[in-house]
Scaffold this active site. Structure first.
Site, PDB file in Angstrom:
ATOM      1  N   HIS A  41       0.272  -1.592  -0.110  1.00 44.14           N
ATOM      2  CA  HIS A  41       0.088  -0.153  -0.196  1.00 44.14           C
ATOM      3  C   HIS A  41       0.653   1.389  -0.353  1.00 44.14           C
ATOM      4  O   HIS A  41       1.770   0.824   0.191  1.00 44.14           O
ATOM      5  CB  HIS A  41      -0.791   0.252   0.862  1.00 44.14           C
ATOM      6  CG  HIS A  41      -1.978   0.869   0.919  1.00 44.14           C
ATOM      7  ND1 HIS A  41      -1.407   2.664   1.109  1.00 44.14           N
ATOM      8  CD2 HIS A  41      -3.176   0.900   0.818  1.00 44.14           C
ATOM      9  CE1 HIS A  41      -3.035   3.072   1.573  1.00 44.14           C
ATOM     10  NE2 HIS A  41      -3.924   2.575   0.876  1.00 44.14           N
ATOM     11  N   GLU A  48      -4.149   2.124  -6.859  1.00 42.79           N
ATOM     12  CA  GLU A  48      -4.906   3.392  -6.260  1.00 42.79           C
ATOM     13  C   GLU A  48      -3.627   4.209  -6.218  1.00 42.79           C
ATOM     14  O   GLU A  48      -2.403   4.034  -5.661  1.00 42.79           O
ATOM     15  CB  GLU A  48      -4.862   2.302  -4.299  1.00 42.79           C
ATOM     16  CG  GLU A  48      -5.108   0.887  -4.524  1.00 42.79           C
ATOM     17  CD  GLU A  48      -5.748   1.066  -3.045  1.00 42.79           C
ATOM     18  OE1 GLU A  48      -6.397   0.967  -2.092  1.00 42.79           O
ATOM     19  OE2 GLU A  48      -5.337   1.229  -1.685  1.00 42.79           O
TER      20      GLU A  48
HETATM   21  P1  PGA Z   1      -9.541   5.813   0.812  1.00 37.34           P
HETATM   22  O1  PGA Z   1      -8.458   5.325   1.040  1.00 37.34           O
HETATM   23  O2  PGA Z   1     -10.990   5.165   0.596  1.00 37.34           O
HETATM   24  O3  PGA Z   1      -9.621   6.162   1.855  1.00 37.34           O
HETATM   25  O4  PGA Z   1      -9.679   7.458   0.420  1.00 37.34           O
HETATM   26  C1  PGA Z   1      -8.306   4.201  -0.354  1.00 37.34           C
HETATM   27  C2  PGA Z   1      -6.868   2.997   0.239  1.00 37.34           C
HETATM   28  O5  PGA Z   1      -6.339   3.665   0.868  1.00 37.34           O
HETATM   29  O6  PGA Z   1      -7.146   1.621  -0.060  1.00 37.34           O
END
Ligand code: PGA
Length: 250
Positions: free
Chosen positions: A95, A165
């Site tokens: 992540h 992401e």
């Molecule tokens: P968020 O986070 O939906 O709060 O923007 C997404 C993530 O980090 O997977």
């Protein structure tokens, strides 16, 4: 299959996480045809969330990070076998918050993917470009390089998930993407990895208002959600959207 899930990141006590899981279990029942829900709590709550959902639950549980070694002198870390023992079926890897704050690299992501696959778990590899890379038009190249580095040498990755992401879309400081802004990367990921991994998800500022538009982007096989799913009703609203789409797709 549409994958819809959340990471709680560093939120919730054990009781809060279990209450969320209990609500999801009650609503999901025996499962949602065409939809694969998943919940990734903090490690402290993992075993209790997995127990609340029950063995063989249609809702998969995961861990937000795991070490590549099976055991040893790695203070503060959790191994993939330990995560599996606590009930994890999914291992989130790479992540952007871990890359930014905890020095994770493509190389460590690759080692963690190997460990997850070795133990029969589902690696959920996160990838995504910064605003700066996005603005100069380098997103496709950047993301494909990240995924190739982590999955390229692994052999069979048909169990793996990829979550696109974009860093500029994640969290409180992120901005909601226009579906057009993610289309090129999703297309490239589908072309390169669509037939090789189980699913390619989108994550970053997903909410119940934009979920349909994001799921409409070609190549999006599901959503990986933070804030909008930390309230169980928020996750259930997204599961309902996915359920409706799965029904109409039949
Ligand atoms: P968020 O986070 O939906 O709060 O923007 C997404 C993530 O980090 O997977």
């Amino acid at each position: 299959m549409l994958w819809i899930g959340t990471s709680f990141k560093m939120t919730k006590t054990r009781a809060e996480a279990v209450a969320h899981a209990a609500r999801i279990r009650a609503a999901v029942g025996d499962g949602i045809p065409g939809v694969q829900p998943f919940v990734i709590p903090s490690a402290t709550a993992l075993a209790e969330v997995a127990a609340e959902l029950g063995p063989g639950s249609p809702v998969l549980t995961g861990i937000q990070n795991a070490h590549w070694a099976d055991e040893g002198a790695w203070t503060g870390e959790i191994s993939v076998p330990q995560a599996a023992d606590a009930g994890a079926r999914i291992v989130e890897i790479g992540h952007s918050e871990r890359r930014e704050h905890f020095a994770e690299t493509d190389a460590t992501a690759a080692r963690k993917v190997t460990a997850a696959l070795r133990h029969g778990l589902i690696p959920l590899l996160c990838c995504g470009e910064t605003e700066e890379v996005h603005t100069r038009g380098g997103a496709v190249e950047h993301v494909l390089a990240q995924v190739a580095a982590a999955l390229g040498g692994q052999g069979d990755v048909s169990r793996a998930l990829v979550a696109y992401e974009p860093v500029w879309a994640i969290g409180e400081k992120g901005r909601e993407p226009d579906p057009d802004e993610i289309a090129d990367v999703m297309r490239a990921l589908r072309e390169e990895w669509g037939g090789r991994v189980a699913a390619v998800l989108y994550g970053g500022s997903v909410n119940r208002g934009n979920a349909d538009a994001l799921l409409d982007v070609p190549g999006v096989d599901g959503l990986f959600v933070g804030r909008a799913a930390w309230d169980a009703e928020g996750l259930l609203a997204l599961l309902d959207r996915a359920r409706a789409r799965a029904v109409s797709a039949v």
